[in-house]
Design an enzyme around this catalytic site. Structure first.
Site, PDB file in Angstrom:
ATOM      1  CG  HIS A  44     -11.376  14.439 -12.817  1.00 25.25           C
ATOM      2  ND1 HIS A  44     -10.092  14.912 -12.666  1.00 25.25           N
ATOM      3  CD2 HIS A  44     -12.185  15.473 -12.476  1.00 25.25           C
ATOM      4  CE1 HIS A  44     -10.126  16.165 -12.245  1.00 25.25           C
ATOM      5  NE2 HIS A  44     -11.391  16.541 -12.129  1.00 25.25           N
ATOM      6  CD  GLU A  45     -15.919  15.791 -13.813  1.00 29.96           C
ATOM      7  OE1 GLU A  45     -16.509  16.325 -12.860  1.00 29.96           O
ATOM      8  OE2 GLU A  45     -14.953  16.317 -14.381  1.00 29.96           O
ATOM      9  CB  CYS A  71      -9.707  19.912 -12.129  1.00 28.20           C
ATOM     10  SG  CYS A  71     -11.168  19.964 -11.081  1.00 28.20           S
ATOM     11  CG  HIS A  89     -15.094  16.701  -8.770  1.00 26.18           C
ATOM     12  ND1 HIS A  89     -14.326  17.525  -7.975  1.00 26.18           N
ATOM     13  CD2 HIS A  89     -14.633  16.875 -10.031  1.00 26.18           C
ATOM     14  CE1 HIS A  89     -13.439  18.157  -8.728  1.00 26.18           C
ATOM     15  NE2 HIS A  89     -13.601  17.778  -9.978  1.00 26.18           N
TER      16      HIS A  89
HETATM   17 ZN   LIG Z   1     -12.427  18.243 -11.586  1.00 25.50          ZN
END
Ligand SMILES: [Zn+2]
Length: 169
Positions: free
Chosen positions: A131-132, A89, A135
């Site tokens: 993953h994004e 990340c 966020h």
């Molecule tokens: Zn990340």
């Protein structure tokens, strides 16, 4: 232009980001997407959310053929099958540990031009998207790790931070 990455402990990285309003855009979505892509490439990342550069917009960019931007992303469906893949990340430099997530996903998102689409992703594409997406929900990947891997990640982060400090001396 490229943006500066913010620190991993910045408040915005733990906030759920509201929908991007295409009817009354707070900023030019095409320009925002371009700048995020330039920033991601500069840092040799494969995914980057607006929150990682301190911007409160519900959008991320990711590598693909070609790389693309996802505004207001949604996970419509996720597979029961999960896979473990090593993740990094840009907000956690030096960290690379395995994380388990669904292998296949069906998603919806809006392109910078305002067109909304549905797509099926698998492999690394599915992985980066999830993953994004996290966020923008205010969730970082440490929360998805097995405790053993989380400890390892924190050690890697510490080591990298120390390395950077020595470089600056
Ligand atoms: Zn990340």
């Amino acid at each position: 232009m490229v943006y500066d990455l913010i620190d991993y402990d910045s408040e915005i990285l733990s906030q759920e980001i509201p929908l991007f309003d295409f009817d009354n855009p707070p900023t030019d979505p095409e320009e925002l997407a371009k700048n995020l892509l330039d920033t991601m490439r500069l840092h040799k990342g494969i995914g980057l959310s607006a929150t990682q550069v301190g911007l409160p917009y519900r959008v991320f960019v990711m590598e693909g053929e070609p790389a693309f931007a996802c505004f207001n992303p949604k996970l419509v469906d996720v597979s029961e099958e999960v896979v473990s893949l090593v993740e990094g990340c840009l907000s956690y430099p030096g960290v690379a540990v395995p994380v388990k997530r669904p292998a296949h996903i069906r998603v919806r998102f809006t392109a910078p031009n305002g067109n909304t689409m549905t797509r099926k992703f698998t492999g690394m594409t599915a992985r980066i998207f999830q993953h994004e997406y996290d966020h923008l929900q205010g969730v970082n990947f440490l929360r998805r790790m097995h405790p053993v891997h989380k400890e390892k990640a924190l050690r890697q982060l510490k080591k990298y931070t120390r390395y950077l400090k020595n470089q600056q001396r």
